[in-house]
Design a protein around this motif. Sequence first.
Motif, PDB file in Angstrom:
ATOM      1  N   ARG A   1      -5.540   2.258  -0.020  1.00  0.00           N
ATOM      2  CA  ARG A   1      -5.256   1.449  -1.203  1.00  0.00           C
ATOM      3  C   ARG A   1      -5.122   0.007  -0.743  1.00  0.00           C
ATOM      4  N   GLU A   2      -6.128  -0.795  -1.100  1.00  0.00           N
ATOM      5  CA  GLU A   2      -6.071  -2.210  -0.688  1.00  0.00           C
ATOM      6  C   GLU A   2      -5.528  -3.050  -1.836  1.00  0.00           C
ATOM      7  N   PHE A   3      -4.648  -3.977  -1.493  1.00  0.00           N
ATOM      8  CA  PHE A   3      -4.098  -4.893  -2.505  1.00  0.00           C
ATOM      9  C   PHE A   3      -3.719  -6.197  -1.800  1.00  0.00           C
TER      10      PHE A   3
ATOM     11  N   LEU B   1      -2.554  10.243   3.508  1.00  0.00           N
ATOM     12  CA  LEU B   1      -3.263  11.451   3.076  1.00  0.00           C
ATOM     13  C   LEU B   1      -2.613  11.879   1.766  1.00  0.00           C
ATOM     14  N   LYS B   2      -3.386  11.889   0.693  1.00  0.00           N
ATOM     15  CA  LYS B   2      -2.731  12.135  -0.595  1.00  0.00           C
ATOM     16  C   LYS B   2      -2.262  13.586  -0.759  1.00  0.00           C
ATOM     17  N   SER B   3      -2.758  14.451   0.138  1.00  0.00           N
ATOM     18  CA  SER B   3      -2.269  15.833   0.082  1.00  0.00           C
ATOM     19  C   SER B   3      -0.847  15.951   0.621  1.00  0.00           C
ATOM     20  N   LEU B   4      -0.453  14.959   1.437  1.00  0.00           N
ATOM     21  CA  LEU B   4       0.883  15.033   2.028  1.00  0.00           C
ATOM     22  C   LEU B   4       1.824  13.967   1.470  1.00  0.00           C
TER      23      LEU B   4
ATOM     24  N   ILE C   1       4.367   5.813  -3.699  1.00  0.00           N
ATOM     25  CA  ILE C   1       3.658   4.735  -2.997  1.00  0.00           C
ATOM     26  C   ILE C   1       3.334   3.620  -3.992  1.00  0.00           C
ATOM     27  N   ALA C   2       2.908   4.032  -5.192  1.00  0.00           N
ATOM     28  CA  ALA C   2       2.543   3.030  -6.193  1.00  0.00           C
ATOM     29  C   ALA C   2       3.758   2.224  -6.641  1.00  0.00           C
ATOM     30  N   THR C   3       4.842   2.932  -6.949  1.00  0.00           N
ATOM     31  CA  THR C   3       6.002   2.230  -7.537  1.00  0.00           C
ATOM     32  C   THR C   3       6.920   1.603  -6.489  1.00  0.00           C
ATOM     33  N   GLU C   4       7.005   2.227  -5.341  1.00  0.00           N
ATOM     34  CA  GLU C   4       8.000   1.763  -4.367  1.00  0.00           C
ATOM     35  C   GLU C   4       7.396   0.954  -3.230  1.00  0.00           C
ATOM     36  N   LEU C   5       6.051   0.953  -3.130  1.00  0.00           N
ATOM     37  CA  LEU C   5       5.427   0.206  -2.033  1.00  0.00           C
ATOM     38  C   LEU C   5       4.468  -0.858  -2.565  1.00  0.00           C
ATOM     39  N   ILE C   6       3.455  -0.417  -3.338  1.00  0.00           N
ATOM     40  CA  ILE C   6       2.414  -1.348  -3.757  1.00  0.00           C
ATOM     41  C   ILE C   6       2.947  -2.342  -4.795  1.00  0.00           C
ATOM     42  N   LEU C   7       3.677  -1.812  -5.775  1.00  0.00           N
ATOM     43  CA  LEU C   7       4.168  -2.688  -6.849  1.00  0.00           C
ATOM     44  C   LEU C   7       5.101  -3.784  -6.312  1.00  0.00           C
ATOM     45  N   PRO C   8       6.099  -3.454  -5.546  1.00  0.00           N
ATOM     46  CA  PRO C   8       6.980  -4.528  -5.050  1.00  0.00           C
ATOM     47  C   PRO C   8       6.256  -5.525  -4.147  1.00  0.00           C
ATOM     48  N   LEU C   9       5.317  -5.037  -3.314  1.00  0.00           N
ATOM     49  CA  LEU C   9       4.640  -5.956  -2.390  1.00  0.00           C
ATOM     50  C   LEU C   9       3.657  -6.865  -3.141  1.00  0.00           C
TER      51      LEU C   9
ATOM     52  N   VAL D   1       9.789  -3.221   0.369  1.00  0.00           N
ATOM     53  CA  VAL D   1       9.446  -1.805   0.179  1.00  0.00           C
ATOM     54  C   VAL D   1      10.706  -1.050  -0.241  1.00  0.00           C
ATOM     55  N   ALA D   2      10.574  -0.266  -1.300  1.00  0.00           N
ATOM     56  CA  ALA D   2      11.772   0.373  -1.848  1.00  0.00           C
ATOM     57  C   ALA D   2      11.959   1.812  -1.387  1.00  0.00           C
ATOM     58  N   CYS D   3      10.979   2.344  -0.670  1.00  0.00           N
ATOM     59  CA  CYS D   3      11.130   3.768  -0.326  1.00  0.00           C
ATOM     60  C   CYS D   3      11.373   3.977   1.163  1.00  0.00           C
TER      61      CYS D   3
END
Lengths: 505, 364
Positions: A50-52, A66-69, A75-83, A106-108
């Motif tokens: 996920r590039e941003f 790995l989205k299976s794990l 990741i979306a709410t606690e990593l990508i959104l805040p950054l 990073v919130a997580c």
Amino acid sequence: MAGWWELVRAWFAGDNSQGNDPNKVPLMGYTADLRHFRELLGHAPDFTVREFRLGVSGQPVAALYLKSLADEARIATELILPLSAVPALVSSSTHASHADTVRNFVACGTVAEVADLSLALDHILLGETVVLVEDLDVALVVDARASRGRVIAPPEIETTVFGPKIAFVEDCEMNLSLIRQQIRSPDLHVETFVLGTRNPRRVLMLYIAGLATDETVDQLRSRLKAIHVGSLLQTNYLQQMLGISPWSPFPQAIHSERPDRVSGNLLEGRIALLLDGSPEAIILPMGFSDLFQSPADYYDHHLLTSLMRSLRLLAFFIATTLPALYVAIITYNYELLPTDLLFAVATARAGIPFPPVIETVLMVVLVDILQEGALRIPSKVGQTVGVVGGFVLGQAVILARLVSPLLVIVVAVSVISSFAAPDYRVVGLTRLLRYALLAAAGVLSGIGITAVWTGVVIHMASLEILGVAYLRPFAPLRLGSLSDFIYKKPYRGADASQAQRIREE
Amino acid sequence: MQGKPRVTAMQHGMLIVGTLIANGIFSLPRVAAQEAGRSAWVAVAGAGLVVLLVALLSDRLAGLFPRQDPADWSLKLMGPVFGRLWLLLYLVKSCLFVVLTMRIYSAIITNRMLAHTPSSAFAAMILVLSVMAVLAGINGLARFAEISVMVWFPLMTLLAVTLLGGHTFHLLPVFGDADFGGLLLGVKSAAYSYAGFDILLFSYPHLEKPKASMRAVLWSIILVTIIYTLTTVAALMFFGVEHLTRLLVPTLVMLSIAETSVIERFDSVALFMWMGMVVVTSGTQLYMGTRLIQGLWPRLSFHKTAVFLSAFLLIASWGETPLRQLITLADYFGTFDLTFVTLSAVLLLPLAYLSVRRSTHRGR
């Protein structure tokens, strides 16, 4: 000559790259690192990049997982959104503080730094998220793993009437939390090891500082560090890889699916190992007496517990030795039996065409095949096979005069007795010993049985698990520890003294 | 010595009990009664007292060299020539003891149980088990001795059964038919049953608490003396002197008379359970032999030496020897063993004191 000079020069210059891990791959820059990971994991459908852009400064950032794990929502709410929303004031700071910016926003979970691509790859494979930021010379590891395991269920093997109804699951974080719920002490130390070069798995080593001896902890730690294996799937492999005494048929570690049992053992000064993906813990060091102790013992009355433990030990002896004793007595040592009993046995055997040893081996092999077959058959049919095998075949061999009715009783008692021990591995052990004793009894009578048992006792006497004698508390005899061996004395909150005893042993 | 010493005082004592009890308990009442008549039990108890004194001297000797066994200190103490000679003599003694122990056991099994099986097969079996025990190291051997004695001990309760069936008049008068010379001969003939207590010299360096050694030596030899004396008393009461002297292994005959509703012949059970003790004895002697060889040639590996020594002993003692002949040999060996160990303790103790004093003086 030049090589030698290079070495000396490098040593004086403080360049110790010669001794570095050859598998180590340093970070090469944002684009090259991304390419590297895509080449390595691009084939995997669950590998996600996920590039941003980092807030107002707009620096490229990539989250690899790995989205299976991993937990994508987190990741979306606690990593990508805040950054993505890092304000201008913060994002305009120097490049060196990018790592701090990420860590702060990073919130997580926890955020760690790695400067090695192979290590970062291990983290991705363990389900964590690796964050690459342009112009940053380290990769950041964010723990946003999904808990996709099954829900906590009651134990299936170590069942008890009383006590907690929870068993470990396949997630070792969850298992750790189950233990922490029982032991709320800052002295509970947890050390993490990642084992497996091809298929990395986390192993957690748990012990209570001050109760577990430093010697034992050091020994186990160095054994874990010495494990070099491609893949480690189950706790059984882990136990074998510890290399304590690989040729011994005796179980050398307690395997438990119960957090309360693990906690109890930790409080007695033992060490527990949790392997990611395995719903059971290994407890070390263990002794022979542990094979006959059940978690239920600690929830029942101590007198009942003492009686049951004595019976289990007796059952182990019956399971291993009764068929061999039958062969020895019928073939050689008939002087042992009182005359009336001897006549009864002789009458029961009249007309059997095989010598006692062949007759017994036939019967034992037949029962073992039935047992093995019943394990593979679906449970609904399994019972029928058990009934057919047990009753019909048993009756048929007696009617056909292939074996004596007495032998059917002997073998049945022996097989049932082998299941009396709470540890399932004892069943396998009794099978091995039963065959060895049968062979010895067939050749050398009761002397053969004694010889095998003498050999077994010598072997057990020579076994040491992390410096603790396998035959404790019998040999070396520690009278204090006998209070929780066969006889169990009433509990008086003496866990500290129990641990002290294990330390002394 | 390498590693942390971990032999407990209890194990130290059990090693002595285990080594002693396997020798001659089945024939002891006869050999003692042959020399001392009705006073046989006094002779057996007297032999125990003599052995206790020698064992305490040996314990003192071992205490002067903490963390070292005779293989380590003999050359330092006696010089290269006498030291090697002593080690060699000691080695011969240990080897003879292993051979006698396993051959006597094998011969008894062949005589009483499996007449068609060559006794060498049993001897080989005992040696294999002994090597296994030796390869487990002194700690493994000590643990095995502890278990063996504990398992074997309940068998002693059977003596009570035989004591109940005996007649006290067989014991009287206590000194009726033996003068002092006869008593001394009785002590001498009981010596084989007490052979092997010098294992304490080899287990002492591995003791967790060396100070507890003397107590362990005391209780272990007193315990063995009580068992032997009671066995002799029981045999005398049961058979009387005349009948007793005609039996080759009177203790076994006595045990065969005790019966219950489940087991009719306890002599067979005794023979089965005796194996553990025999393995302890031959194991300790094999351990001693291996260490003594290492004393002579320090570079040899312990494990390989133990295996080669046992293989050599098996080949050297291969063949059938009548039990009576073996018991006679054992009688001679007992005298040699007690003499050797007593002389060693008596002569080496002052030497060791001097040596330790000299080295302390130099240290100052």
